[in-house]
Every structure is written in structure tokens, then in C-alpha cells.
Design an enzyme around this catalytic site. Structure first.
Site, mmCIF file in Angstrom:
data_model
loop_
_atom_site.group_PDB
_atom_site.id
_atom_site.type_symbol
_atom_site.label_atom_id
_atom_site.label_comp_id
_atom_site.label_asym_id
_atom_site.label_seq_id
_atom_site.Cartn_x
_atom_site.Cartn_y
_atom_site.Cartn_z
ATOM 1 N N CYS A 108 171.173 43.177 20.954
ATOM 2 C CA CYS A 108 169.975 43.972 20.663
ATOM 3 C C CYS A 108 169.182 43.444 19.471
ATOM 4 C CB CYS A 108 170.355 45.430 20.417
ATOM 5 S SG CYS A 108 171.249 46.169 21.787
ATOM 6 N N HIS A 244 164.962 49.455 16.007
ATOM 7 C CA HIS A 244 165.600 49.343 17.324
ATOM 8 C C HIS A 244 165.810 50.744 17.893
ATOM 9 C CE1 HIS A 244 168.104 48.278 20.592
ATOM 10 N NE2 HIS A 244 169.258 48.581 20.026
ATOM 11 N N ASN A 274 167.645 52.729 25.375
ATOM 12 C CA ASN A 274 167.896 51.508 24.607
ATOM 13 C C ASN A 274 167.720 50.299 25.535
ATOM 14 O OD1 ASN A 274 169.035 49.303 23.314
ATOM 15 N ND2 ASN A 274 170.822 50.421 22.547
HETATM 16 O O1 UT7 Z 1 172.393 48.774 20.623
HETATM 17 C C1 UT7 Z 1 173.666 49.318 20.333
HETATM 18 C C2 UT7 Z 1 174.094 50.170 21.485
HETATM 19 N N1 UT7 Z 1 175.001 51.243 21.212
HETATM 20 C C3 UT7 Z 1 174.720 52.354 20.508
HETATM 21 O O2 UT7 Z 1 173.665 52.495 19.930
HETATM 22 C C4 UT7 Z 1 175.767 53.434 20.482
HETATM 23 C C5 UT7 Z 1 175.830 54.182 19.172
HETATM 24 N N2 UT7 Z 1 176.609 55.430 19.317
HETATM 25 C C6 UT7 Z 1 176.017 56.533 19.813
HETATM 26 O O3 UT7 Z 1 174.832 56.561 20.087
HETATM 27 C C7 UT7 Z 1 176.881 57.778 19.953
HETATM 28 O O4 UT7 Z 1 178.157 57.513 19.398
HETATM 29 C C8 UT7 Z 1 177.048 58.230 21.456
HETATM 30 C C9 UT7 Z 1 175.724 58.770 21.952
HETATM 31 C C10 UT7 Z 1 177.504 57.068 22.325
HETATM 32 C C11 UT7 Z 1 178.091 59.350 21.535
HETATM 33 O O5 UT7 Z 1 177.699 60.423 20.679
HETATM 34 P P1 UT7 Z 1 178.764 61.061 19.684
HETATM 35 O O6 UT7 Z 1 178.088 62.160 18.989
HETATM 36 O O7 UT7 Z 1 179.324 59.948 18.840
HETATM 37 O O8 UT7 Z 1 179.821 61.677 20.674
HETATM 38 P P2 UT7 Z 1 181.395 61.397 20.739
HETATM 39 O O9 UT7 Z 1 181.662 60.013 21.174
HETATM 40 O O10 UT7 Z 1 182.006 61.893 19.469
HETATM 41 O O11 UT7 Z 1 181.791 62.379 21.915
HETATM 42 C C12 UT7 Z 1 181.753 63.800 21.747
HETATM 43 C C13 UT7 Z 1 182.148 64.434 23.065
HETATM 44 C C14 UT7 Z 1 183.406 63.847 23.681
HETATM 45 O O12 UT7 Z 1 184.139 64.904 24.286
HETATM 46 P P3 UT7 Z 1 185.403 65.548 23.531
HETATM 47 O O13 UT7 Z 1 186.353 64.410 23.300
HETATM 48 O O14 UT7 Z 1 184.851 66.131 22.268
HETATM 49 O O15 UT7 Z 1 185.883 66.562 24.522
HETATM 50 C C15 UT7 Z 1 182.893 62.934 24.754
HETATM 51 O O16 UT7 Z 1 183.801 62.741 25.818
HETATM 52 O O17 UT7 Z 1 181.116 64.237 24.037
HETATM 53 C C16 UT7 Z 1 181.683 63.712 25.237
HETATM 54 N N3 UT7 Z 1 180.679 62.891 25.889
HETATM 55 C C17 UT7 Z 1 179.769 63.402 26.749
HETATM 56 N N4 UT7 Z 1 179.570 64.655 27.198
HETATM 57 C C18 UT7 Z 1 178.540 64.845 28.050
HETATM 58 C C19 UT7 Z 1 180.459 61.543 25.774
HETATM 59 N N5 UT7 Z 1 179.421 61.191 26.526
HETATM 60 C C20 UT7 Z 1 178.972 62.310 27.149
HETATM 61 C C21 UT7 Z 1 177.933 62.583 28.061
HETATM 62 N N6 UT7 Z 1 177.750 63.849 28.480
HETATM 63 N N7 UT7 Z 1 177.085 61.616 28.507
#
Ligand code: UT7
Length: 319
Positions: A108, A244, A274
Site C-alpha cells: 500500500c 492512505h 482500501n
Molecule cells: O493497508 C493495510 C491493510 N490493513 C489494515 O489496514 C488493517 C488494519 N486493522 C483494522 O482495520 C482493524 O483491526 C480491523 C477492521 C481489521 C478489525 O477491527 P478491530 O476493531 O481490530 O476488531 P478485532 O479484530 O478486535 O475483532 C473484534 C471482533 C472479533 O470477535 P470476538 O473475538 O470479539 O468475538 C472478530 O471476530 O469482531 C469480529 N469481527 C467481525 N464481526 C463482524 C471481525 N471482522 C468482522 C466482521 N463483521 N467483518
């Protein structure tokens, strides 16, 4: 270096969050709250090279040049259907240019790396007049579409700029800190009669979202601090922060660090998700064509991605 033209192109297929609800355990509410994304564009019938060539032609037209005036093409790309040749070679033929081309894969952060290379070429090569930078990405083709934590984030796009000699680039910094495990994809190569090692196919991107989030914020803050110091400027003196487009919460964290008004942070992540290295040049094109950039304004660009690669620069807008 000076930007004299911008262009972009996006696939026609709009994929909304509610469309994702049909095959993923997710919700529009979760995606919007955690990422800021409402919809993204995903390649269906298009070829990435067609989007790339359209973005390139738009940028050349905007710059008032033809393909004969292009002396070098830098293409930033992670994945496309050609393993070889580089996508830049394909784009060269499509737009009717005859200059050398080079592909880079800096995830990216590719656009900032491409600007850094362009600046060095323009500074050291006497005959170099115009460089075309094309960032063309189809991250949707890298995703495991059963993995709700990653596939909801990405969209496909191409963004391009034409740069020429000038002194608009006030500071630039790129860096890499090896952290492969945070975000990667491995695939099996063609088998040979001689292969004895076991190979892995991750069947899509593997991402530790929280690690990437933390790395993104901490490295962007460091980069922004460094380029401001290099340029002898303060955060207040920047008119627009063109960041970004990965997650609205990442953008907000960076915004709080520099303590600047929301209006300084242009944003199209809600509509496109993204789009990897295409995100900044395509956003620049949206701003340019929407008459939202004024001559003399100072822009700070900052990006991060797999690697872990990061980069930032400060440039004066003089179009
Ligand atoms: O160019 C670089 C590309 N990558 C990025 O920019 C990624 C950067 N990271 C992020 O944007 C965030 O970490 C995410 C959007 C990927 C995830 O958000 P988060 O607030 O860090 O959520 P988390 O990983 O802590 O997950 C919280 C909960 C989990 O459930 P439990 O374990 O609390 O029961 C996940 O399984 O949300 C769940 N979850 C979802 N629920 C509904 C993860 N993805 C989803 C989803 N829909 N799409």
C-alpha cells in the site's frame, strides 16, 4: 519534482456492506463502525490493465502531454493476472508509449516509494522530462472471501500521476521494518520434478488486523513527525493530509496526533475501501477534478502497508 496531471479509474461493480451480509457473518453496522467503509468497487468483468491504462490516459490528458512525452513509467502493483511481464510493460503498449518501464511492489506504500524513485530519476537524469506513475491494484483477488476480518476492507482501483522537474517536493521519507507475519500471502509455484520442500498456499491474505492497526498508527505518526522536521514546517502549516485510505479509525488516530481539524483530512474510503497503493493517487485525482486543491497548498501524504513498509512526503500543489 512537480505533479502536473492526475488520473484514476475504478471498476463498475459496487459491492455494498449489505451485499457482504449475504455470504459473511457480518453486518453493515459492524463494518461502518469499525472501518468507515460503506461500499467498495470490485473487479468483475474488467481487466486491471484496462483500469491502469485509463488512469494513465486521464493523467496524461490532465497534464497536457501525449504518450510520446513520457520518458519513464513506474508501475506500483502487488497482484495482477500476469506473473511476467511487469504490468508497466503491458500499460506501456496500451497507451502507445516507447519509454522504459519498471514495476515496484511496496504494497500500500507503493505510491510514496514511486514518488521517491521519480524524484531521484528527475534529479539525476538530464534527459528525463515526464515520468508517469501508475498504481494499479486488485487486492480483492488476494482475499479469502470467507475471512470476514479482511475481505470487507479492500477494493480495486487504479490511480496515476504525471510528474516533471520542479521543486514542489519539500521532504520525503520511506522505510521498511520486516514484519512479514503481520500481513502476507503465500502461494504455491509451479511444481518441478526436483522440488522436495513443502510449500504453503495460504489461499488468500493472512492478516493480524490489530497488529497492522497499531503499526499503521505508530509508523505514520513517526513518518509525519520526521517529514515535518525535514521540511522545517509545523502540522498547522499543512493544508491537507492526504492519507492512505485503510480505516477511518486509523485516520482519526493520526488526526488526533497532529491535532488538526477534520476538514484537513479528505476522505473517500467510505465509497472505495482500501485500494492499496492506488488509494492516494486516486484520492488526489478526485480532489483535483473536484477543484478541491488550490495552487500553493501544502499537502502531506502518508501511507503504510505489508512489509511493513511506510512512507510520507510533503509537497506543494502547483497545478
Ligand atoms: O493497508 C493495510 C491493510 N490493513 C489494515 O489496514 C488493517 C488494519 N486493522 C483494522 O482495520 C482493524 O483491526 C480491523 C477492521 C481489521 C478489525 O477491527 P478491530 O476493531 O481490530 O476488531 P478485532 O479484530 O478486535 O475483532 C473484534 C471482533 C472479533 O470477535 P470476538 O473475538 O470479539 O468475538 C472478530 O471476530 O469482531 C469480529 N469481527 C467481525 N464481526 C463482524 C471481525 N471482522 C468482522 C466482521 N463483521 N467483518
Amino acid at each position: 519534482m512537480r505533479i502536473i496531471g492526475t488520473g484514476s479509474a475504478r471498476p463498475s461493480k459496487v459491492v455494498t456492506n449489505s451485499m457482504l451480509e449475504n455470504f459473511l457473518d457480518t453486518s453493515d453496522e459492524w463494518i461502518v463502525t469499525r472501518t468507515g467503509i460503506h461500499e467498495r468497487r470490485v473487479i468483475s468483468s474488467e481487466n486491471l490493465e484496462d483500469l491502469a491504462a485509463t488512469a494513465a490516459r486521464n493523467a496524461m490528458e490532465n497534464a497536457g502531454i501525449t504518450s510520446e512525452d513520457v520518458d519513464f513509467i513506474i508501475c506500483s502493483n502487488v497482484v495482477n493476472e500476469y506473473v511476467t511481464p511487469g504490468l508497466g510493460c503491458v500499460i506501456q503498449g496500451m497507451i502507445g508509449a516507447t519509454c522504459p518501464t519498471m514495476d515496484i511492489n511496496c504494497a500500500c506504500t507503493g505510491f510514496i516509494y514511486a514518488l521517491d524513485v521519480a524524484e531521484a530519476y528527475l534529479a539525476t537524469k538530464k534527459d528525463m522530462r515526464n515520468i508517469l506513475i501508475v498504481c494499479a491494484e486488485e487486492p480483492a483477488r488476494m482475499m479469502n472471501w470467507h475471512d470476514r476480518s479482511s475481505c470487507i476492507l479492500f477494493g480495486d482501483a487504479a490511480g496515476a500521476v504525471v510528474v516533471t522537474k520542479g521543486d514542489d517536493l519539500k521532504a520525503i521519507r520511506v522505510s521498511t521494518h520486516c514484519k512479514v507475519e503481520a500481513l502476507y500471502q503465500k502461494r504455491k509455484l509451479q511444481p518441478t520434478p526436483f522440488i522436495t520442500k513443502e510449500e504453503v498456499d495460504t489461499e488468500g491474505v493472512v492478516m493480524n488486523g490489530q497488529d497492522v492497526f497499531k503499526l499503521a498508527v505508530s509508523s505514520s505518526i513517526k513518518d509525519i513527525d520526521k517529514v515535518l522536521t525535514m521540511a522545517g514546517m509545523t502540522a498547522d502549516e499543512i493544508d491537507l493530509y492526504v492519507l492512505h485510505q485503510a480505516n477511518v479509525r486509523i485516520i482519526e488516530s493520526i488526526r488526533h496526533f497532529v491535532n488538526q481539524d477534520k476538514s484537513k483530512f479528505p476522505f473517500n474510503l467510505d465509497r472505495y475501501g482500501n485500494t492499496s497503493s492506488a488509494s492516494i493517487p486516486a484520492l488526489l485525482d478526485d480532489l483535483n477534478r473536484g477543484n478541491q486543491l488550490k495552487t500553493g497548498e501544502m499537502l502531506l501524504l502518508s501511507a503504510f502497508g505489508a512489509g511493513f513498509t511506510t512512507g510520507a512526503c510533503i509537497l506543494r500543489w502547483s497545478m
